[in-house]
Write an enzyme that holds these catalytic residues in place. Structure first.
Site, short mmCIF file in Angstrom:
data_model
loop_
_atom_site.label_atom_id
_atom_site.label_comp_id
_atom_site.label_asym_id
_atom_site.label_seq_id
_atom_site.Cartn_x
_atom_site.Cartn_y
_atom_site.Cartn_z
N THR A 136 -2.49 5.52 -0.43
CA THR A 136 -2.82 4.11 -0.61
C THR A 136 -2.55 3.63 -2.03
OG1 THR A 136 -4.72 2.62 -0.68
CG2 THR A 136 -5.20 4.92 -1.02
N ASP A 137 -2.36 2.33 -2.18
CA ASP A 137 -2.22 1.77 -3.54
C ASP A 137 -3.56 1.75 -4.29
OD1 ASP A 137 -3.46 -0.26 -2.11
OD2 ASP A 137 -2.02 -1.84 -2.65
N GLU A 138 -4.66 1.94 -3.57
CA GLU A 138 -5.98 1.86 -4.23
C GLU A 138 -6.19 2.96 -5.26
OE1 GLU A 138 -9.42 1.05 -1.91
OE2 GLU A 138 -8.35 -0.27 -0.55
N TYR A 163 -13.77 6.08 -1.65
CA TYR A 163 -12.59 6.20 -0.79
C TYR A 163 -11.34 6.46 -1.63
CZ TYR A 163 -8.37 4.61 1.62
OH TYR A 163 -7.08 4.53 2.11
N LYS A 167 -8.85 9.75 -1.92
CA LYS A 167 -7.41 9.71 -1.65
C LYS A 167 -6.63 10.18 -2.89
CE LYS A 167 -5.45 8.44 1.55
NZ LYS A 167 -5.04 9.10 2.84
P1 NAD Z 1 -8.00 4.61 10.62
O1 NAD Z 1 -9.38 4.74 10.10
O2 NAD Z 1 -7.67 3.48 11.53
O3 NAD Z 1 -7.57 5.94 11.38
C1 NAD Z 1 -7.90 7.21 10.90
C2 NAD Z 1 -7.65 8.21 12.02
O4 NAD Z 1 -7.93 9.53 11.50
C3 NAD Z 1 -8.58 8.01 13.22
O5 NAD Z 1 -7.86 8.13 14.42
C4 NAD Z 1 -9.59 9.14 13.08
O6 NAD Z 1 -10.14 9.58 14.32
C5 NAD Z 1 -8.74 10.23 12.42
N1 NAD Z 1 -9.57 11.20 11.68
C6 NAD Z 1 -10.55 10.91 10.78
N2 NAD Z 1 -11.10 12.07 10.34
C7 NAD Z 1 -10.44 13.08 10.95
C8 NAD Z 1 -10.54 14.49 10.90
N3 NAD Z 1 -11.46 15.10 10.13
N4 NAD Z 1 -9.71 15.23 11.66
C9 NAD Z 1 -8.78 14.64 12.47
N5 NAD Z 1 -8.65 13.29 12.56
C10 NAD Z 1 -9.46 12.53 11.82
O7 NAD Z 1 -7.06 4.60 9.34
P2 NAD Z 1 -5.71 3.81 9.08
O8 NAD Z 1 -6.02 2.47 8.55
O9 NAD Z 1 -4.82 3.97 10.24
O10 NAD Z 1 -5.14 4.66 7.85
C11 NAD Z 1 -4.33 5.82 8.08
C12 NAD Z 1 -3.93 6.43 6.76
O11 NAD Z 1 -3.22 5.47 5.98
C13 NAD Z 1 -5.11 6.86 5.89
O12 NAD Z 1 -4.77 8.07 5.26
C14 NAD Z 1 -5.26 5.73 4.87
O13 NAD Z 1 -5.79 6.22 3.67
C15 NAD Z 1 -3.83 5.31 4.71
N6 NAD Z 1 -3.60 3.89 4.33
C16 NAD Z 1 -4.18 2.89 5.04
C17 NAD Z 1 -3.91 1.57 4.70
C18 NAD Z 1 -4.50 0.41 5.48
O14 NAD Z 1 -4.31 -0.74 5.07
N7 NAD Z 1 -5.18 0.63 6.58
C19 NAD Z 1 -3.04 1.29 3.65
C20 NAD Z 1 -2.48 2.36 2.93
C21 NAD Z 1 -2.75 3.66 3.30
O1 DAU Z 2 -4.84 -1.23 -0.20
C1 DAU Z 2 -4.78 -0.32 0.86
C2 DAU Z 2 -6.15 -0.16 1.48
O2 DAU Z 2 -6.40 -1.35 2.22
C3 DAU Z 2 -6.27 1.06 2.37
O3 DAU Z 2 -6.10 2.21 1.61
C4 DAU Z 2 -7.62 1.10 3.08
O4 DAU Z 2 -7.68 2.18 3.99
C5 DAU Z 2 -7.80 -0.20 3.84
O5 DAU Z 2 -9.06 -0.24 4.45
C6 DAU Z 2 -7.64 -1.39 2.90
O6 DAU Z 2 -8.72 -1.46 1.95
P1 DAU Z 2 -9.40 -2.84 1.53
O7 DAU Z 2 -10.75 -2.57 1.01
O8 DAU Z 2 -8.49 -3.64 0.68
O9 DAU Z 2 -9.46 -3.55 2.98
P2 DAU Z 2 -10.60 -4.38 3.74
O10 DAU Z 2 -9.98 -4.93 4.98
O11 DAU Z 2 -11.87 -3.60 3.87
O12 DAU Z 2 -10.88 -5.58 2.73
C7 DAU Z 2 -9.83 -6.46 2.31
C8 DAU Z 2 -10.43 -7.44 1.32
O13 DAU Z 2 -11.34 -8.30 2.01
C9 DAU Z 2 -11.25 -6.78 0.21
O14 DAU Z 2 -11.06 -7.50 -1.00
C10 DAU Z 2 -12.70 -6.93 0.68
C11 DAU Z 2 -12.66 -8.22 1.47
N1 DAU Z 2 -13.61 -8.31 2.61
C12 DAU Z 2 -13.64 -7.28 3.51
C13 DAU Z 2 -14.49 -7.31 4.59
C14 DAU Z 2 -14.54 -6.18 5.57
C15 DAU Z 2 -14.40 -9.43 2.79
O15 DAU Z 2 -14.35 -10.39 1.97
N2 DAU Z 2 -15.25 -9.47 3.85
C16 DAU Z 2 -15.33 -8.46 4.76
O16 DAU Z 2 -16.16 -8.55 5.71
#
Ligand code: NAD
Ligand code: DAU
Length: 361
Positions: A136-138, A163, A167
């Protein structure tokens, strides 16, 4: 036939990636999806691929060394794409230890098992074996709210939430395996994804769901925080491209060039729902900006994320293809068409989570 081991394939990005890969490669590849099915893992995301001969689901925890080693021993794995993680920042603030376990120890288990299966007696690795760590970019921390400030692959790590710290720890482990063992890997650091199958605890699907239900739209703090949104299929394409054409051992940042303040996103969702709902849909009456409520801020809330995807563009020709205006419509339409999916995802445990997390907000 090339075999992929995908971890976390039942989650949001993992399931979109699996669909993308079968659309692109059909029967030319085999995918083994390893997922323990936490609250975020949902096999309904993968119904369309379940019957395929070249798809296997294995329920296993990435921290379970024996189970993961067995999968490598019983299958000739060529590529690992490692998505499995705890992914929600708010949950990490409440239960950081689960994030350390899954994201750090789970990644270590995956690296050890892959190394054990792939490393030759002379320390080399067979051609074609590759591990892609999805990150992630975080990990880069927070940017000032200024034009021209971006995250690059060379930006020092400065994670703030449990988180992002977990990562960052997992990224460092992957880097150490590359440096120490010549382990054939890549890391991708991506910005915020949106699209089908995203669990409704995350901002975009949460706002869509709440608006449809006539519930308040809880915006953290003043709503001025900026995220860089990328349509999930563009992320899937980038991951595949990095494994196909990227230079081994390199990190690639993936971003949407689509920065928006949270409050803008919420207003776009309201306007798009108004546009897409049929004229006689009774929900139109309650979907308006009066639903927006500013609530207590997230602890340690990062102000701004923005990726400069210059390297992946220059080296691999990747660019985001789906503009936000189009992607958000596709996403909202998907949630309309999958009300059953949304109802399942938001019943039971999610209700409890929502009441606890948003109590007092
Ligand atoms: P998600 O939470 O939707 O999915 C995570 C999946 O991993 C689920 O299916 C869960 O059951 C599985 N999992 C969790 N713990 C596990 C374990 N111990 N063993 C096996 N499986 C397990 O997450 P996502 O949003 O699809 O993110 C996927 C990946 O991409 C993550 O590594 C996250 O850090 C990264 N990422 C997410 C975002 C985003 O915006 N969502 C952006 C950048 C990177
Ligand atoms: O940047 C990549 C990341 O983006 C991934 O690594 C994470 O897995 C993914 O969950 C996401 O993280 P964020 O914290 O940016 O996403 P989230 O959707 O939780 O929140 C987006 C923005 O919205 C953040 O600034 C918090 C705000 N927010 C979120 C929720 C859930 C609200 O204002 N209200 C809300 O109820």
């Amino acid at each position: 036939m090339r075999t992929y081991l995908v971890t976390g394939g039942a989650g949001f990005i993992g399931s979109n990636y699996i669909h993308y890969m079968f659309r692109k490669y059909g029967d030319e590849i085999r995918i083994i999806n390893v997922d323990v099915l936490t609250y975020a893992g949902n096999l309904e995301n993968l119904r369309e691929v379940e019957g395929r001969d070249n798809y296997t689901f294995i329920r296993a925890n990435i921290c379970d060394r024996e189970a993961i080693e067995r999968i490598f021993a019983e299958n000739e794995i060529d590529r690992v794409v490692h998505f499995a993680a705890e992914s929600h920042v708010d949950r990490s603030i409440v239960h950081p230890e689960v994030f350390v376990e899954t994201n750090v120890l789970g990644t270590a288990t995956m690296l050890n098992a892959a190394r054990k299966a792939w490393e030759q007696p002379d320390g080399s690795y067979p051609e074609g074996k590759k591990f892609l760590h999805v990150s992630t970019d975080e990990v880069y921390g927070s940017l000032p709210d200024e034009e021209g400030a971006y995250f690059y692959e060379t930006t020092p790590y400065q994670p703030h939430s449990p988180y992002s710290a977990s990562k960052a720890g997992s990224d460092m482990l992957v880097r150490s395996y590359m440096d120490t063992y010549g382990f054939p890997a890549n890391i991708t650091n991506c910005s915020n994804n949106y699209g089908p199958y995203q669990f409704p605890e995350k901002m975009i699907p949460l706002m869509i769901h709440n608006a449809l239900e006539g519930k308040k739209l809880p915006v953290y703090g003043d709503g001025r925080n900026v995220r860089d949104w990328l349509y999930v299929e563009d992320h899937a394409k980038a991951i595949d491209l990095v494994q196909e054409k990227g230079r081994l051992f390199e990190t690639y940042n993936i971003g949407g060039h689509n920065e928006k303040r949270n409050i803008e996103i919420v207003k776009i969702i309201i306007a798009t729902l108004q546009e897409l709902l049929p004229a006689d849909d009774p929900r139109r009456a309650h979907i308006n900006e009066d639903l927006i409520t500013f609530v207590e801020d997230r602890k340690g809330h990062d102000l701004r994320y923005a990726i400069a995807p210059d390297k992946i563009k220059a080296e691999l020709g990747w660019e985001p293809e789906t503009m936000f205006a189009e992607g958000i419509k596709k996403t909202i339409r998907w949630y309309f068409e999958h009300e059953e999916w949304l109802a399942h995802a938001t019943s039971g445990a999610y209700q409890e989570y929502y009441e606890k997390m948003y109590a007092g907000r």
